[in-house]
Design an enzyme around this catalytic site. Structure first.
Site, PDB file in Angstrom:
ATOM      1  N   GLU A 140       0.829  -1.259  -0.106  1.00 66.14           N
ATOM      2  CA  GLU A 140       0.102   0.058  -0.072  1.00 66.14           C
ATOM      3  C   GLU A 140       0.737   0.962  -0.113  1.00 66.14           C
ATOM      4  OE1 GLU A 140      -1.543  -0.243   4.226  1.00 66.14           O
ATOM      5  OE2 GLU A 140      -0.598   1.635   4.164  1.00 66.14           O
TER       6      GLU A 140
ATOM      7  N   GLN B 100      -5.557   5.790   0.736  1.00 64.96           N
ATOM      8  CA  GLN B 100      -4.580   4.479   0.651  1.00 64.96           C
ATOM      9  C   GLN B 100      -5.012   3.781  -0.383  1.00 64.96           C
ATOM     10  OE1 GLN B 100      -6.424   1.453   3.805  1.00 64.96           O
ATOM     11  NE2 GLN B 100      -4.316   1.663   4.644  1.00 64.96           N
TER      12      GLN B 100
ATOM     13  N   HIS C 219     -12.936   1.090   0.978  1.00 66.38           N
ATOM     14  CA  HIS C 219     -13.377   1.333   2.431  1.00 66.38           C
ATOM     15  C   HIS C 219     -13.156   2.663   2.702  1.00 66.38           C
ATOM     16  CE1 HIS C 219      -9.195   0.129   3.133  1.00 66.38           C
ATOM     17  NE2 HIS C 219      -9.192   0.986   4.230  1.00 66.38           N
TER      18      HIS C 219
END
Ligand code: V0V
Ligand code: CO
Length: 152
Positions: free
Chosen positions: A46, A63, A87
């Site tokens: 990430e 992210q 998310h």
């Protein structure tokens, strides 16, 4: 009623190719990489792109997440949905107390105990089926989270 959730900590975005996607965010929007790491437990590589600092002493990030395993949550989700917003994460000063309070309202958390997130944070998730279709992450930042050093 004031909320214990004091910032949008990050928006989690799933992608197939982290380097290419980060290049897109740089060349299109001018966002720079603040931090990169691999989280083996979550099965992701990430990059955190910092957008702005927030009034609670934290910050808001994008992210960007690339799966490192076929059985990871991100790989499974992308197999169904393709790339995109996966998310939303809210920041809190105390992830255990905040999670317990939300679980007390009848919403499932995914973990009994918080786990390790980006930049030494501690995290939990709320089940999307209990949260109107949104996978919600709760994040308590590490005390030294804003140095921008690279993890591993
Ligand atoms: C699944 N569903 C979602 C969803 N993922 N809905 C909204 N947003 C999502 N991201 C829905 C899906 O469409 C199904 O609905 C139902 O939930 C069950 O999904 P499934 O495909 O059968 O998958 P499951 O149940 O095996 O897994 C879903 C959960 C899983 C949410 C339990 O993805 C998980 O454990 N996530 C938490 C960990 C995670 O996401 N890690 C990656 C980010 P229907 O079809 O039944 O209606 S790591 C991270 O953010 C870090 C490290 C950090 O921030 O620091
Ligand atoms: Co996240």
């Amino acid at each position: 009623m004031s909320s214990p959730l004091t910032r949008i900590d990050h928006i989690g975005i799933a992608c197939h190719d982290l380097d290419a996607t980060v290049d897109f965010y740089r060349s299109t929007y001018g966002f720079e990489v603040f931090h990169t790491e691999t989280n083996d437990e979550q099965g992701v590589r990430e990059a955190m792109l910092k957008i702005n600092d927030t009034g609670d002493g934290g910050a808001s990030y994008l992210q960007i997440l690339e799966p490192i395993r076929e059985d990871s949550a991100i790989a499974k989700w992308m197999a169904k949905n393709g790339e995109g917003v996966h998310h939303i994460a809210f920041g809190t000063a105390d992830v255990v107390t905040t999670t317990d309070a939300i679980v007390g309202k009848g919403i499932r958390s995914l973990y009994e105990q918080p786990r390790r997130g980006s930049m030494g944070s501690t995290i939990n998730f709320l089940h999307p089926k209990d949260a109107h279709g949104v996978l919600v992450e709760l994040v308590q930042a590490a005390d030294d989270a804003h140095d921008g050093h690279d993890g591993h």
